[in-house]
Write a protein that holds these residues in place. Sequence first.
Motif, PDB file in Angstrom:
ATOM      1  N   THR A  64      38.502  46.447  24.411  1.00 56.14           N
ATOM      2  CA  THR A  64      39.778  46.918  24.951  1.00 56.14           C
ATOM      3  C   THR A  64      39.512  47.937  26.045  1.00 56.14           C
TER       4      THR A  64
ATOM      5  N   ASN B   1      43.658  46.005  29.112  1.00 56.11           N
ATOM      6  CA  ASN B   1      43.120  44.646  29.159  1.00 56.11           C
ATOM      7  C   ASN B   1      42.263  44.439  27.922  1.00 56.11           C
TER       8      ASN B   1
ATOM      9  N   MET C 278      40.167  36.651  28.988  1.00 56.21           N
ATOM     10  CA  MET C 278      41.089  37.781  28.896  1.00 56.21           C
ATOM     11  C   MET C 278      42.163  37.392  27.895  1.00 56.21           C
TER      12      MET C 278
ATOM     13  N   ALA D 190      46.754  41.426  28.514  1.00 56.02           N
ATOM     14  CA  ALA D 190      46.736  42.398  29.604  1.00 56.02           C
ATOM     15  C   ALA D 190      48.140  42.957  29.788  1.00 56.02           C
TER      16      ALA D 190
ATOM     17  N   CYS E 258      49.345  43.714  32.657  1.00 56.41           N
ATOM     18  CA  CYS E 258      49.818  43.382  34.004  1.00 56.41           C
ATOM     19  C   CYS E 258      51.066  42.502  33.922  1.00 56.41           C
TER      20      CYS E 258
ATOM     21  N   GLN F  19      50.213  38.190  34.341  1.00 55.85           N
ATOM     22  CA  GLN F  19      49.392  37.526  33.324  1.00 55.85           C
ATOM     23  C   GLN F  19      48.467  36.446  33.887  1.00 55.85           C
TER      24      GLN F  19
ATOM     25  N   CYS G 124      45.430  36.748  34.807  1.00 53.77           N
ATOM     26  CA  CYS G 124      44.099  36.884  34.202  1.00 53.77           C
ATOM     27  C   CYS G 124      44.042  36.197  32.835  1.00 53.77           C
TER      28      CYS G 124
ATOM     29  N   CYS H  65      41.792  40.522  36.970  1.00 57.24           N
ATOM     30  CA  CYS H  65      43.138  41.073  36.807  1.00 57.24           C
ATOM     31  C   CYS H  65      43.366  42.002  38.000  1.00 57.24           C
TER      32      CYS H  65
ATOM     33  N   ASN I 288      45.507  45.422  37.467  1.00 53.56           N
ATOM     34  CA  ASN I 288      44.806  46.480  36.728  1.00 53.56           C
ATOM     35  C   ASN I 288      43.416  46.770  37.282  1.00 53.56           C
TER      36      ASN I 288
END
Length: 150
Positions: A68, A81, A92, A95, A97, A100, A102, A124, A127
């Motif tokens: 994490t 993430n 991944m 996340a 973000c 999404q 990633c 990502c 992030n």
Amino acid sequence: MMRFGFLSALLAAALLLGGCAATGGGPSLPDGTANPDDVAAAPGYVRITVGSDSRWIALPGDGERVVTLRQTAEDGTELINEVHLSPEGVFMGAASCHNQDCVKQGLVTFENRDTRVLTNWVICLPNQVSVELYTPEEMNAMGGSGEGGA
């Protein structure tokens, strides 16, 4: 071909923007677990980069490991993430973000990385996190170690 060009530009933007998202508390990366004297012991390695800070982490010999990553954005928002590592590869899992992308990139393995648009990468952009999958031989050739960046 057009899709590859767009994603290549996206990748270049990610590399150029490294370090922009994390301030305040700064990025939180796990301690590297790759031992350069014992590189062949793991099935592979990932280099996780948050902003401009990188760490090498060994893939587990069996089971799954979740790493994490936590950052604090300029506005105080926590950016998270979750990177999932297994003997087969990396993906991944979650996340914070908004898009999404990633998470949607799926599992990167040694078998599929040559056919993926982003090859051995999961990125990502919001992030400022990237994850790269390497064989022990590739990691050793690049001088990877558990001491931070490569």
